[in-house]
Design a protein around this motif. Structure first.
Motif, PDB file in Angstrom:
ATOM      1  N   SER A  22       0.821  -1.212   0.000  1.00  0.00           N
ATOM      2  CA  SER A  22       0.000   0.000   0.000  1.00  0.00           C
ATOM      3  C   SER A  22       0.851   1.256   0.000  1.00  0.00           C
ATOM      4  O   SER A  22       0.415   2.313   0.422  1.00  0.00           O
ATOM      5  N   ALA A  23       2.121   1.147  -0.488  1.00  0.00           N
ATOM      6  CA  ALA A  23       3.072   2.246  -0.378  1.00  0.00           C
ATOM      7  C   ALA A  23       2.574   3.537  -1.002  1.00  0.00           C
ATOM      8  O   ALA A  23       2.786   4.607  -0.462  1.00  0.00           O
ATOM      9  N   LYS A  26       0.116   5.066   1.307  1.00  0.00           N
ATOM     10  CA  LYS A  26       0.833   5.527   2.487  1.00  0.00           C
ATOM     11  C   LYS A  26       1.633   6.782   2.171  1.00  0.00           C
ATOM     12  O   LYS A  26       1.705   7.696   2.988  1.00  0.00           O
ATOM     13  N   ASP A  29      -0.613   9.634   2.288  1.00  0.00           N
ATOM     14  CA  ASP A  29      -0.925   9.988   3.674  1.00  0.00           C
ATOM     15  C   ASP A  29       0.214  10.777   4.304  1.00  0.00           C
ATOM     16  O   ASP A  29      -0.011  11.766   5.007  1.00  0.00           O
ATOM     17  N   VAL A  30       1.451  10.319   4.066  1.00  0.00           N
ATOM     18  CA  VAL A  30       2.628  11.003   4.600  1.00  0.00           C
ATOM     19  C   VAL A  30       2.677  12.440   4.109  1.00  0.00           C
ATOM     20  O   VAL A  30       2.872  13.383   4.890  1.00  0.00           O
ATOM     21  N   ASP A 281       6.886   6.298  10.687  1.00  0.00           N
ATOM     22  CA  ASP A 281       5.960   5.166  10.741  1.00  0.00           C
ATOM     23  C   ASP A 281       6.125   4.242   9.543  1.00  0.00           C
ATOM     24  O   ASP A 281       5.687   3.083   9.579  1.00  0.00           O
ATOM     25  N   ALA A 282       6.720   4.742   8.465  1.00  0.00           N
ATOM     26  CA  ALA A 282       6.923   3.920   7.268  1.00  0.00           C
ATOM     27  C   ALA A 282       8.166   3.043   7.384  1.00  0.00           C
ATOM     28  O   ALA A 282       8.404   2.186   6.534  1.00  0.00           O
TER      29      ALA A 282
END
Length: 359
Positions: A22-23, A26, A29-30, A281-282
């Motif tokens: 789901s990079a 994500k 989102d970042v 968080d990644a």
């Protein structure tokens, strides 16, 4: 289109392969967290302070006094602080229409900008005292470095009296110009479908960010490039290897004694951006320590710098304060290794590129 950072163009596009399936989501989102949690608030704060600075300059011009001059200088310092946090974002709206250079023309190694400001004051150039006309003049005449000379340079004491109304009018025009730039950039970051949407929504049809890797690379590039800029351009521009090699008058904002305030703001801004994006968080669970270590080092560096106040030449002559500047330099070098080498390696990126190499 806004110019992409050289760092972002140089890194291989493999971040998506290094992160979960789901990079791309994500990454979005970042970036959205970075925009909402740092970029927009930072530029809104800058706009607020620039507005207060403009009001203070107009008050000084209307009723010149030492008290009003002190108030205008205090608002200038507050605006420098706000800008120092926001200026780490050097791409997007601030890179359009020469806004970055118009906000701050520095370094001015050959004093070209200084001479233009001094000429405007000596000749009482009416166009320079008009915010609209000033915006079309040399970038060196319309930003914070120009206003610093007006408020603190040779002859600034006349601002407390009524003998030189032009100097104050020119200063008020600069403040108004700074406010207009801050407002335009803040509005641009909040514009629906604008640059923020491009950065936060990478994809094949996106002209700037084709995938999440490119979007996140832009973010990581801010940290790496700004650490290098703060250390190698801002700090080492005046801090020599020995006291005899110091160049205090090459320091940014040396006249207003805001040199270290600016350095602190830069480092605090990077920490705030890193924290807001939750980029840590990644990282894989066994690499999360990097995020905590980065936060601690950012905070320690900023805290050391906060202890340095007063004229920068006197700070350089004080062994205890000079040691804090050396520590600040060491922290930025450590962070460069941590973020530019170890964190990027964890993401599968290669960071062997510098935006300061003259490319």
């Amino acid at each position: 289109m806004p110019k992409r950072s050289a760092f972002a163009l140089a890194l291989p596009l493999v971040l998506a392969a290094a992160l979960p399936a789901s990079a791309v989501v994500k990454a979005s989102d970042v970036i959205q967290r970075a925009i909402d949690g740092f970029v927009r608030p930072a530029y809104a704060r800058l706009h607020d302070h620039a507005d207060s600075l403009t009001e203070a300059m107009h008050a000084l011009c209307q009723s010149p006094s030492q008290e009003d001059l002190d108030a205008a200088r205090a608002e200038f310092s507050a605006t420098v602080d706000a800008w120092s946090v926001a200026e780490i974002i050097r791409f997007g709206p601030i890179a359009e229409e020469n806004r970055l250079e118009r906000m701050l023309f520095w370094p001015d190694r050959k004093s070209i900008g200084l001479k233009q400001v001094q000429a405007a004051l000596a000749n009482k150039d009416p166009a320079a005292a008009n915010p609209v006309q000033l915006a079309g003049k040399s970038v060196a005449m319309q930003g914070l470095s120009a206003l610093e000379f007006v408020l603190y340079g040779d002859g600034a004491e006349t601002l407390a009296g009524k003998d030189d109304p032009y100097r104050c009018a020119y200063g008020a025009a600069i403040a108004g110009n700074v406010e207009a730039i801050a407002a335009d950039v803040s509005d641009a970051w909040n514009k629906p479908g604008g640059f923020a949407a491009l950065w936060a929504n990478p994809g094949p049809q996106n002209a700037l960010y084709r995938d999440g890797t490119e979007a996140v690379t832009e973010l990581v590039g801010v940290l790496i490039n700004e650490l290098e800029m703060v250390r190698d351009v801002r700090l080492k521009g005046f801090l020599g290897a020995s006291p005899g090699a110091d160049k205090p008058k090459q320091a940014i904002y040396w006249r207003s004694q805001n040199t270290v305030r600016s350095l602190t703001g830069n480092l605090s801004g990077m920490d705030a951006l890193f924290q807001a994006s939750q980029l840590g968080d990644a990282l894989s669970p066994d690499a999360r320590w990097m995020a905590e270590s980065a936060h601690i080092q950012f905070a320690n560096g900023a805290e050391a710098a906060k202890a340095i106040r007063g004229p920068i030449d006197k700070a350089l002559a004080d062994p205890a304060l000079r040691q804090k500047l050396d520590y600040f330099s060491l922290v930025t070098s450590s962070l460069t290794t941590l973020i530019g080498t170890r964190l990027t390696a964890e993401f599968g990126l290669s960071a062997g590129f510098s935006s300061l190499d003259g490319d």
